[in-house]
Design a protein around this motif. Structure first.
Motif, short mmCIF file in Angstrom:
data_model
loop_
_atom_site.label_atom_id
_atom_site.label_comp_id
_atom_site.label_asym_id
_atom_site.label_seq_id
_atom_site.Cartn_x
_atom_site.Cartn_y
_atom_site.Cartn_z
N ALA A 220 0.82 -1.21 0.00
CA ALA A 220 0.00 0.00 0.00
C ALA A 220 0.85 1.27 0.00
CB ALA A 220 -0.94 0.00 1.21
N GLY A 221 2.09 1.17 0.50
CA GLY A 221 2.88 2.39 0.66
C GLY A 221 4.20 2.40 -0.06
N THR A 222 4.44 1.47 -1.01
CA THR A 222 5.73 1.37 -1.67
C THR A 222 5.59 1.62 -3.16
OG1 THR A 222 6.49 -0.27 -0.06
CG2 THR A 222 7.71 -0.15 -2.13
N ASP A 223 6.47 2.45 -3.71
CA ASP A 223 6.47 2.74 -5.14
C ASP A 223 7.31 1.70 -5.89
OD1 ASP A 223 4.90 5.05 -4.84
OD2 ASP A 223 6.68 6.25 -4.36
N ALA A 224 7.11 1.68 -7.20
CA ALA A 224 7.82 0.72 -8.04
C ALA A 224 9.30 1.04 -8.13
CB ALA A 224 7.21 0.70 -9.44
N SER A 225 10.12 -0.02 -8.11
CA SER A 225 11.57 0.13 -8.26
C SER A 225 12.13 -1.23 -8.63
CB SER A 225 12.20 0.63 -6.96
OG SER A 225 13.60 0.81 -7.12
N SER A 226 13.39 -1.27 -9.05
CA SER A 226 14.04 -2.52 -9.42
C SER A 226 15.06 -2.93 -8.37
CB SER A 226 14.73 -2.37 -10.79
OG SER A 226 13.79 -2.05 -11.79
N TRP A 227 15.45 -4.23 -8.43
CA TRP A 227 16.48 -4.72 -7.52
C TRP A 227 17.79 -3.97 -7.77
CZ3 TRP A 227 16.27 -7.42 -3.27
CH2 TRP A 227 15.20 -8.29 -3.05
N ARG A 228 18.50 -3.71 -6.69
CA ARG A 228 19.82 -3.08 -6.78
C ARG A 228 20.85 -3.91 -6.01
NH1 ARG A 228 16.22 1.20 -6.64
NH2 ARG A 228 16.55 2.80 -8.24
N SER A 229 22.09 -3.79 -6.41
CA SER A 229 23.15 -4.49 -5.70
C SER A 229 23.31 -3.90 -4.30
CB SER A 229 24.47 -4.36 -6.48
OG SER A 229 24.34 -4.91 -7.78
N HIS A 230 23.64 -4.77 -3.34
CA HIS A 230 23.77 -4.33 -1.96
C HIS A 230 24.56 -5.37 -1.17
CE1 HIS A 230 20.18 -6.86 -2.22
NE2 HIS A 230 20.32 -7.13 -0.95
N THR A 231 24.80 -5.08 0.10
CA THR A 231 25.45 -6.03 0.99
C THR A 231 24.37 -6.80 1.75
OG1 THR A 231 27.36 -4.59 1.24
CG2 THR A 231 27.07 -6.32 2.90
N LYS A 232 24.54 -8.11 1.83
CA LYS A 232 23.51 -8.94 2.45
C LYS A 232 24.14 -9.82 3.52
CE LYS A 232 20.07 -10.28 0.01
NZ LYS A 232 19.18 -10.93 -1.00
N THR A 233 23.42 -10.01 4.61
CA THR A 233 23.88 -10.87 5.70
C THR A 233 23.23 -12.25 5.55
OG1 THR A 233 24.09 -8.98 7.19
CG2 THR A 233 24.00 -11.17 8.20
N VAL A 234 24.07 -13.28 5.59
CA VAL A 234 23.59 -14.66 5.55
C VAL A 234 24.08 -15.36 6.81
CG1 VAL A 234 23.61 -16.85 4.29
CG2 VAL A 234 23.66 -14.68 3.03
N GLU A 235 23.17 -15.93 7.56
CA GLU A 235 23.52 -16.67 8.77
C GLU A 235 23.55 -18.16 8.45
OE1 GLU A 235 21.20 -15.58 12.19
OE2 GLU A 235 21.04 -13.48 11.54
N HIS A 236 24.75 -18.67 8.18
CA HIS A 236 24.92 -20.08 7.82
C HIS A 236 24.94 -20.93 9.09
CE1 HIS A 236 26.84 -23.73 6.22
NE2 HIS A 236 26.35 -23.35 5.06
N PRO A 237 24.29 -22.09 9.10
CA PRO A 237 24.19 -22.87 10.34
C PRO A 237 25.53 -23.34 10.90
CG PRO A 237 23.38 -24.13 8.46
CD PRO A 237 23.55 -22.72 8.00
N THR A 238 26.54 -23.46 10.05
CA THR A 238 27.84 -23.93 10.51
C THR A 238 28.90 -22.83 10.47
OG1 THR A 238 27.38 -26.19 9.78
CG2 THR A 238 29.70 -25.60 10.12
N LEU A 239 28.91 -22.04 9.43
CA LEU A 239 29.95 -21.03 9.25
C LEU A 239 29.63 -19.71 9.94
CD1 LEU A 239 30.81 -21.68 5.51
CD2 LEU A 239 31.92 -22.60 7.54
N GLY A 240 28.42 -19.56 10.42
CA GLY A 240 28.06 -18.36 11.18
C GLY A 240 27.60 -17.23 10.28
#
Length: 288
Positions: A220-240
């Motif tokens: 309801a409150g977000t305008d259209a846009s495309s995916w952009r490159s960014h930094t992402k956090t992944v919590e791996h079950p073994t590697l942390g």
């Protein structure tokens, strides 16, 4: 349009023999008695039963739907002409223009094959994970173990399912998760403008509106846009916890995206990715 079951069976069998499991992001294993994918592996990738594959290859059984044919052609890494030929053999009209492209052409598949050191997926305009390499399964969790309808980024983000197999948690801090949620919704709004007649997109949006209050509020409150490159956090079950660069490479004529995860040389994240490359999709719980 009349089906040619015998030729369809031959086409599927010949295509299955050409695909190596590692090409499809699956562990190759040892003592293989077939040159390409096993029937079990094709069934897993396409999200159908092994018995269904057996009956298709024996020129009997049910008349495959457009959805099943699309999944089979994608798993078999067919090009557009080969895909259309399989559709015609099955007595089904080939996919028409104006809809979201769910078929990954072989040249793009060859490209992700080259990213042997980096987790990489191919996503459709509406966030379907269409193809992946072994590194992505090692980082995120085995994509082939997910039901095909669950291999969709917005579904995984907004409609969690306790029956899903264990997967790495993506998002990190609340602020990061909020930002990626907004980006996901903004992309879907843009896609809805480009593909107003796509039935798969309509179903996805209906499911998200019905099942997620967070999605309804953001929509309801977000305008259209495309995916952009960014930094992402992944919590791996073994590697942390891993902080990885997430770059989006657009394939414009198919309106698909390659999502590539990487880390700066010498960083702890780069060391973790190197470990993932060495062990592949093996169980990492034994690694210390």
């Amino acid at each position: 349009m009349r089906a040619n079951r015998a030729e369809l069976a031959r086409a599927i069998k010949r295509a299955r023999d050409r695909v190596r499991p590692e090409d499809a992001g699956l562990p190759a294993g040892q003592h293989r008695r077939v040159p390409g994918l096993r029937r079990e592996e094709l069934a897993l990738l396409a999200g159908i039963s092994v018995d269904y594959v057996v009956r298709l290859e024996q020129a009997r059984g049910p008349h495959p739907s457009e959805q099943v044919l699309t999944a089979l052609c994608r798993a078999l890494r067919l090009d557009a002409d080969e895909r259309d030929h399989v559709f015609h053999l099955a007595g089904v009209a080939a996919p028409r223009s104006g809809l979201i492209d769910l078929h990954v052409r072989p040249s793009v598949l060859r490209l992700i094959d080259r990213f042997q050191d980096l987790p990489t997926v191919v996503m459709s305009a509406k966030g379907d994970v269409l193809a992946w390499n072994a590194m992505s399964s090692a980082l995120h969790g085995d994509w082939s173990a997910l039901r095909p309808e669950r291999r969709n980024q917005p579904r995984l983000r907004f409609l969690p399912d306790p029956t899903d197999p264990p997967r790495s948690k993506v998002g990190g801090t609340p602020d990061e998760r909020a930002a990626t949620a907004v980006q996901s919704v903004a992309n879907l709004r843009s896609v809805a403008g480009r593909y107003p007649d796509d039935p798969g997109l309509a179903q996805l949006l209906e499911d998200l509106h019905r099942g997620s209050a967070e999605f309804r509020e953001l929509w309801a409150g977000t305008d259209a846009s495309s995916w952009r490159s960014h930094t992402k956090t992944v919590e791996h079950p073994t590697l942390g916890v891993l902080r990885l660069e997430c770059d989006t490479l657009h394939v414009p004529d198919a309106d698909q995206s390659l999502i590539v995860y990487s880390a700066a040389p010498g960083s702890s994240e780069a060391d973790a990715l190197e470990l993932l490359r060495v062990v592949g999709t093996q169980d990492l719980t034994s690694i210390r």
